[in-house]
Write an enzyme that holds these catalytic residues in place. Sequence first.
Site, mmCIF file in Angstrom:
data_model
loop_
_atom_site.group_PDB
_atom_site.id
_atom_site.type_symbol
_atom_site.label_atom_id
_atom_site.label_comp_id
_atom_site.label_asym_id
_atom_site.label_seq_id
_atom_site.Cartn_x
_atom_site.Cartn_y
_atom_site.Cartn_z
ATOM 1 N N LYS A 79 0.849 -1.192 0.000
ATOM 2 C CA LYS A 79 0.000 0.000 0.000
ATOM 3 C C LYS A 79 0.884 1.242 0.000
ATOM 4 O O LYS A 79 1.900 1.285 0.707
ATOM 5 C CB LYS A 79 -0.893 -0.027 1.250
ATOM 6 C CG LYS A 79 -1.961 1.063 1.294
ATOM 7 C CD LYS A 79 -2.854 0.867 2.527
ATOM 8 C CE LYS A 79 -3.963 1.899 2.619
ATOM 9 N NZ LYS A 79 -4.837 1.694 3.792
ATOM 10 N N SER A 154 -9.680 1.681 2.680
ATOM 11 C CA SER A 154 -8.806 2.418 1.801
ATOM 12 C C SER A 154 -7.740 1.582 1.099
ATOM 13 O O SER A 154 -7.141 2.035 0.127
ATOM 14 C CB SER A 154 -8.125 3.530 2.594
ATOM 15 O OG SER A 154 -7.267 2.990 3.595
ATOM 16 N N SER A 178 -9.846 -0.585 6.876
ATOM 17 C CA SER A 178 -9.237 -0.461 5.551
ATOM 18 C C SER A 178 -8.512 -1.676 5.006
ATOM 19 O O SER A 178 -8.160 -1.697 3.828
ATOM 20 C CB SER A 178 -8.266 0.716 5.528
ATOM 21 O OG SER A 178 -8.987 1.900 5.339
#
Length: 490
Positions: A79, A154, A178
């Site tokens: 990420k 996210s 997330s």
Amino acid sequence: MKLYEKTAHELHDLLTAKEITATELAEDVFSRVDAVEGEVQAYLTLTRDEALEQAKTVDARIAKGEKLPFLAGIPGAIKDNICTKGTRTTCASKILEHFVPPYDAAVMEKLAKESPVLVGKANLDEFAMGGSTENSAYQKTHNPHDLSKVPGGSSGGSAAAVAAGTAIWALGSDTGGSIRQPASFCGIVGLKPTYGRVSRYGLVAYASSLDQIGPLTRDVRDAANLMNIIAGHDPMDSTSSSAAVPDYTKALTGDVKGLKIGLPKEYFVEGLDSEVETAVRKAVEDFRAMGAEMKEITLPHTKYAISTYYLIAPAEAATNLERYDGVSYGERIDGADLVEMMTNTRTELFGEEVKRRIMIGNYALSAGYYDAYYLKALKVRTLIQQDYMEAFKSVDVILAPTAPTPAFGIGEMVSDPLKMYLQDVCTVPLNLAGIPGLTLPCGVSSAGLPIGLQIIGKPLGEETILGAAYAYEESHDYKNKIAAVGGEKA
Ligand code: GLN
């Protein structure tokens, strides 16, 4: 079955048996990237050249007869809010468009010892604020199971890459859901560890008392193996736990006889999609059939979790994001004087959602409102924690939906922040309490979208939830379903 469709442990075995080379594997994954990334758009940065070099190094080690660590040569995605030395780390924000960290996050140092192959940096909601990845300043990631749907957020890029076959595994971060919500939307496994189980050093801070890094994988065994690598105390993160790290794979026995499972009535409420409810209740029955014991429990303060989270998280975010001032690092938009320069920088380079949260956070922290909002939220946070501790006196794990609905449409919620925040109802309470939660697929909706089951554990109870998840996974056929995106039927 193509290589990109396999789990990390299957690929590890193939590499160790010299049936494939790391170079073949990396090339296979990058050919999948070439085939589908245009549609999925999971990556903000692809590190193809470095990846092929990493693969060559692993092949040289295989040739020398070295014993390979678990992740050696296995392609994964990181990420883009986790600092990678020498590789751009944008947090999907314009303000960090050209930020190249001079150091590696603690998890990257731990991974480096394994010699994985890194495919690239995955898309996210800007600064991890969101639940659909639509708040990225750069691109919208599409759910590989249905390109018109969001991948969740996210960590939407991480989840979409693993589900599309463009990464075998990924790391994400979870502040209010997330890792778990996108994993659930994309039909994969996602684990948010106990707060402090994994070092946050080098994770760009969103809400420091809630943030945790964790794995997104194709099956439970891969999640356990990744936890073996990334968990542990770090002197650079004073909130990291010094508890010994077990071998998480030892918990994968397939046996849940006598396991006490709690079912919280507060998680089966209005607004819960009926197909999600049916799938989760069916999973509960399946656990019972495997010998687990079931008990209705109550977590009475759950109804305050969203409001509590959306005060504490923005308050911490407002403080953490003060550092993007156009001076220390990051981008700058000039002005006539210092104040104008800072105003221009922050006005133009932060997205709408980030600015909304900075304003909510500063409001909640401001003199006169601090006691009424922020302090009150901290007190309710304690009540939410106590609910769980009370429940865990009589149960080992808690089962719940991961998200109230399957993946929703791109554009469907992004203009209605409140509706989007309500999506987090099943995930934020765990972050507030600091406890671990795992999601794994437990069904498919009539529209063909994955449904996730959430298994919630006691503090440092990762072994128990991994064990329960493994038993469920072994008796069902939902694991490792690579999405048939790009016209290539997996
Ligand atoms: N959807 C939640 C939010 O918007 C959770 C985000 C996260 O866990 N980083 O804050």
